[in-house]
Design an enzyme around this catalytic site. Structure first.
Site, PDB file in Angstrom:
ATOM      1  N   SER A 304       0.848  -0.994  -0.142  1.00 23.94           N
ATOM      2  CA  SER A 304      -0.370   0.161  -0.181  1.00 23.94           C
ATOM      3  C   SER A 304       1.158   0.901   0.076  1.00 23.94           C
ATOM      4  O   SER A 304       1.868   1.056   0.215  1.00 23.94           O
ATOM      5  CB  SER A 304      -0.950  -0.023   1.267  1.00 23.94           C
ATOM      6  N   GLY A 341      -1.548  -0.276  -4.381  1.00 29.36           N
ATOM      7  CA  GLY A 341      -0.629   0.611  -3.521  1.00 29.36           C
ATOM      8  C   GLY A 341      -1.419   2.767  -4.085  1.00 29.36           C
ATOM      9  O   GLY A 341      -0.426   3.159  -3.874  1.00 29.36           O
ATOM     10  N   GLU A 390      -6.232  -2.879  -8.121  1.00 28.87           N
ATOM     11  CA  GLU A 390      -7.442  -2.731  -7.530  1.00 28.87           C
ATOM     12  C   GLU A 390      -7.093  -2.048  -6.389  1.00 28.87           C
ATOM     13  O   GLU A 390      -6.829  -2.606  -5.095  1.00 28.87           O
ATOM     14  CB  GLU A 390      -6.719  -4.176  -6.773  1.00 28.87           C
ATOM     15  N   ARG A 393      -7.363   2.286  -0.866  1.00 26.26           N
ATOM     16  CA  ARG A 393      -7.293   3.529   0.080  1.00 26.26           C
ATOM     17  C   ARG A 393      -7.327   4.532  -1.504  1.00 26.26           C
ATOM     18  O   ARG A 393      -8.379   5.398  -0.687  1.00 26.26           O
ATOM     19  CB  ARG A 393      -5.911   3.670   0.091  1.00 26.26           C
ATOM     20  N   TYR A 456      12.495  28.746  41.867  1.00 26.49           N
ATOM     21  CA  TYR A 456      11.237  28.713  43.702  1.00 26.49           C
ATOM     22  C   TYR A 456      10.546  28.422  43.112  1.00 26.49           C
ATOM     23  O   TYR A 456       9.819  27.804  44.506  1.00 26.49           O
ATOM     24  CB  TYR A 456      12.239  30.153  44.056  1.00 26.49           C
ATOM     25  N   ALA A 457       9.230  28.021  42.000  1.00 27.86           N
ATOM     26  CA  ALA A 457       8.215  27.958  42.171  1.00 27.86           C
ATOM     27  C   ALA A 457       7.869  26.670  42.075  1.00 27.86           C
ATOM     28  O   ALA A 457       6.922  25.881  42.764  1.00 27.86           O
ATOM     29  CB  ALA A 457       7.142  28.113  40.744  1.00 27.86           C
ATOM     30  N   CYS A 544     -10.042   4.130  28.685  1.00 27.28           N
ATOM     31  CA  CYS A 544      -9.435   3.715  30.314  1.00 27.28           C
ATOM     32  C   CYS A 544      -8.033   2.791  30.214  1.00 27.28           C
ATOM     33  O   CYS A 544      -7.449   2.602  30.548  1.00 27.28           O
ATOM     34  CB  CYS A 544      -9.961   3.032  31.145  1.00 27.28           C
TER      35      CYS A 544
HETATM   36  C1  LIG Z   1      -5.000  -4.621   0.367  1.00 24.58           C
HETATM   37  C2  LIG Z   1      -4.747  -4.986  -1.145  1.00 24.58           C
HETATM   38  C3  LIG Z   1      -5.153  -4.352  -1.866  1.00 24.58           C
HETATM   39  C4  LIG Z   1      -5.451  -2.603  -1.869  1.00 24.58           C
HETATM   40  O1  LIG Z   1      -4.591  -1.683  -1.379  1.00 24.58           O
HETATM   41  P1  LIG Z   1      -4.485  -0.240  -1.113  1.00 24.58           P
HETATM   42  O2  LIG Z   1      -3.048   0.433  -1.318  1.00 24.58           O
HETATM   43  O3  LIG Z   1      -5.441  -0.288  -0.643  1.00 24.58           O
HETATM   44  O4  LIG Z   1      -4.939   0.393  -2.841  1.00 24.58           O
HETATM   45  C5  LIG Z   1      -4.807  -4.387  -3.091  1.00 24.58           C
HETATM   46  N1  LIG Z   1      -4.367  -5.560  -3.425  1.00 24.58           N
HETATM   47  C6  LIG Z   1      -4.082  -6.810  -2.749  1.00 24.58           C
HETATM   48  C7  LIG Z   1      -3.915  -7.838  -2.945  1.00 24.58           C
HETATM   49  C8  LIG Z   1      -4.588  -5.890  -1.462  1.00 24.58           C
HETATM   50  O5  LIG Z   1      -3.655  -7.309  -0.471  1.00 24.58           O
END
Ligand SMILES: *Cc1c(COP(=O)(O)O)cnc(C)c1O
EC number: 4.1.1.19
Length: 728
Positions: A304, A341, A390, A393, A456-457, A544
């Site tokens: 990523s 990525g 793919e 993000r 002093y404080a 907490c």
């Molecule tokens: C997590 C993942 C993604 C998504 O990656 P991003 O950085 O969110 O675009 C795509 N392909 C595979 C195989 C992943 O594991």
């Protein structure tokens, strides 16, 4: 006088905007007596929304979706650069609509709140597609781009359904990495474009593979990507049994390595994928079986937040060579899948050295990919493949905003200024040594020796603590010394200027990546940006747990410029509420968050731009999990718990005025099971108990009716309150 400017984080304050506090303290003459009051009031005369925008870098990380409007509130530009001025949505208005009680025409939902913005999601998707379309045209590329959304980034039903719907015109598909993800991807894609890809990644067993093969039977364009060599035998065996011709891909373990945090799965020692030797064995085996035509896709994922297009091009180039080799070996290759990525610039610095920033935009990314694939294929005289990515993000981060409230700040227990009489009493009460410290302190103050004053404080404080431990000084005296010393250091500008703001939130539930990997997200007050933020603060959550705090912000600051809470914050009912927004958190945060301290998730609303008077319409709303819901997660049975407590209340109530009292206890208990675990401010005690039907969703068919009156309650969010606690 110590310059308070040293407390100002140069990394956060933009040049030329040294912010509040730098000059606001009066040069105290300090005639040995503490000043009656200390002025810290902010001077707003030289402040403006655009200075806030610079201070919080909103244009840098938020553009083109977030901006500050002339009222000093953060506004959403739902269609990105194509947004018209009247289409901007004021976030504060959304919060008001959502949190107002139903009689006030609100939805009566409790904060924290996730505001989902499907328009933004659509714009991101179209921008990504547009960037690749442009790169394909300008590099004269011989095929097309066809992306998939990796559902692990945010599996929310509406997010996935929206992506399938918005992406249908350009064959956008889905990627799954587990069986439940595959199930949801299969069912969502039934409504998608028939050519949309369904990429099956992740470690697979027989059941996963059979599901993927069924998906092909259901005419979904499914590719089984081998993540381990052993998966091949299962695919071959089971596809023969089912009589389905599988489409197979492999995930290549590239030598290209991304060295950042998110790159640990890349490189030769990476967690996933097949080595070149293994890929060759797969080719041989498929050839022997007469199935080489099934091998159609090459996938890789170098991690990523890929920091630069140089690294990206390196990986794509290596993978393109493998692709061409597979073509040479006789596989019927069609698609190169470059994984995820595509990065997000969380701090707006456009830098490739930071894990939370990237030095490129969508266009540069797409161009680097298309150019590299094309160059390799041209050299090898290989037909240009379909390019799949793919990106997760990059698609979903912007579309959701987390809004939460600061309820109090550590400065609220400031000691009140001392009267002359109290001051006299204070001095008389000191022991002899302490009085000597005090006199030294006053003398140093008159001479203007502030370093000596602090010494002093400190002495005075230490001595009082020792005496308190011995029992010779009472707690009132100790508190007075503390108050005096605090007031004193504040007056000379040496007090710890950073305050703790308590926020009605769980970091573990809502910003798990901050806790887990120290990732920072932009956090900004969503209103009052026309006022100079006079204070610096860190945020401390409700759990907490000492880790439940945020003390690292984009730009590297360890505190955040904030405004004074008005009337001691909202928690005591009196003052105006103070809302903060956490932005760019639409990816990963929701599924990774846990139920530490049994705080559940936030309420969620879907908000679309509308041309009505309010510029937005709430098209869906769901309350966050109730106390009962989170208890159930840990195997407790809220119904039985309620019965036990109710029974006990009846037993205990028998002596006094009988049934009435125990009925009231039962009612109150039922209410607690129904409500969310977060704090409720006194001023919203009318808060409706959310029962488990507090969910509504309007289909797009009903949508127009609701849009028609976005000021009225959009739809019944909860049914009538029910005070007996019985759950369906
Ligand atoms: C997590 C993942 C993604 C998504 O990656 P991003 O950085 O969110 O675009 C795509 N392909 C595979 C195989 C992943 O594991």
């Amino acid at each position: 006088m110590p310059a308070l400017a040293c407390c100002v984080d140069a990394a956060v304050a933009p040049p030329g905007h040294a912010f509040a506090g730098d000059s606001s303290l009066p040069a105290s003459p300090f005639p040995g007596l503490p000043p009656a009051t200390i002025t810290t009031a902010a001077d707003n005369s030289h402040w403006s929304p655009s200075l806030s925008s610079d201070l919080y870098r909103i244009d840098a990380w938020g553009g083109p979706y977030f901006t500050v409007n002339s009222s000093g509130n953060v506004a959403v530009r739902p269609h990105g650069t194509a947004t018209l001025p009247h289409q901007e949505i004021d976030l504060l208005k959304i919060v008001k609509k959502v949190s107002d009680s139903k009689p006030e025409c609100g939805l009566g939902l409790q904060l924290p709140l996730i505001v989902r913005l499907p328009d933004v999601l659509k714009d991101r998707l179209e921008s990504l597609q547009g960037a690749f379309d442009l790169a394909i045209r300008s590099h004269d590329y011989g095929s097309h781009y066809q992306g998939v959304y990796p559902v692990k980034c945010n599996q929310d039903r509406f997010v996935v359904e929206d992506i399938v719907k918005f992406g249908s015109p350009f064959r956008f598909g889905l990627e799954a990495g587990s069986k439940p993800e595959l199930l949801l991807a299969m069912s969502c894609l039934c409504k998608g474009n028939p050519d949309a890809l369904l990429i099956c990644n992740g470690f697979k067993d027989l059941e996963y593979i059979s599901l993927a093969l069924f998906a092909r039977k259901l005419a979904l364009n499914t590719v089984i990507v081998l993540e381990q060599e052993e998966e091949l035998d299962l695919v071959v065996d089971f596809s023969q049994k089912l009589g389905v011709r599988p489409v197979i891909g492999v995930r290549a373990k590239l030598k290209t390595k991304h060295s950042g945090h998110f790159g640990s799965t890349s490189g030769e020692k990476g967690k996933f994928g097949l080595t070149t030797t293994q890929i060759l064995r797969v080719v041989k085996k498929l050839d022997k079986l007469g199935m080489l035509d099934c091998f159609q896709l090459l996938h890789f994922h170098i991690g990523s937040q890929i920091p630069s297009t140089a690294l990206l091009a390196d990986g794509v180039s290596e993978a393109s060579q493998i692709y061409c080799e597979l073509v040479r070996l006789g596989a019927h290759m069609k698609v190169i899948d470059i994984g995820g990525g595509l990065g997000i610039d969380y701090d707006g610095s456009k830098s490739s050295d930071s894990e939370i920033s990237v030095s490129y935009g969508l266009e540069e990314y797409a161009s680097a990919v298309v150019r590299t694939v094309r160059n390799v294929c041209e050299r090898r005289s290989v037909k240009h493949p379909v390019i799949c990515s793919e990106s997760g993000r990059a698609l979903v981060s912007h579309h959701s905003v987390l809004i939460f409230e600061a309820i109090s700040s550590s400065a609220c227990d400031d000691a009140p200024p001392m009267s002359a009489f109290e001051h006299q009493y204070f001095i008389e009460g000191l022991t002899e040594e302490a009085r000597a410290d005090y006199l030294n302190l006053s003398a140093a103050a008159i001479r203007g020796e502030y370093e000596a004053c602090l010494t002093y404080a400190d002495l005075l404080k230490q001595r009082s603590v020792e005496q308190f431990k011995e029992g010779s000084v009472g707690i009132e005296q100790l508190a007075t010394v503390d108050g005096f010393c605090d007031m004193f250091s504040k007056a000379i500008g040496a007090s710890d200027a950073v305050r703790t703001y308590h926020v009605n939130l769980s970091v573990f539930t809502s910003i798990p990546d901050f806790w887990g990997i120290g990732q920072t997200f932009p956090i900004v007050p969503i209103h009052r940006l026309d006022q100079r933020p006079a204070v610096r603060g860190v945020l401390s959550d409700l759990t907490c747990d000492s880790d439940g705090k945020i003390d690292k912000f984009i730009g590297g600051g360890s505190s955040l410029p904030l405004h004074e809470l008005e009337g001691n914050g909202g928690n005591n009912g009196g003052g105006q509420k103070y809302y903060l927004g956490m932005f760019l958190g639409g990816a990963y945060q929701e599924a990774l968050g846990g139920v530490h301290n049994l705080f559940g998730g936030p309420s969620i609303v879907r908000v679309s731009q509308s041309d009505g008077p309010h510029s937005f319409a709430v098209t869906g709303a769901v309350s966050g999990p109730s106390c009962g819901d989170v208890l159930r997660v840990m195997q407790h049975e809220p119904e039985l718990m309620f019965e036990t407590l109710k029974h006990r209340a009846e037993e205990c109530g028998q002596g006094d005025d009988g049934g009435m009292a125990s009925a009231a206890v039962a009612t109150s208990l039922a209410r607690s099971f129904h409500n969310m675990p977060y704090l409720v401010s006194a001023s919203s005690c009318s808060l409706t108990a959310m029962n488990n039907h507090g969910f509504y969703y309007c289909s797009e068919d009903d949508y127009d009716d609701i849009v028609a009156d976005s000021a009225g309650a959009a739809a019944p969010v909860g049914e009538e309150e029910q005070w007996s606690y019985c759950c369906a």
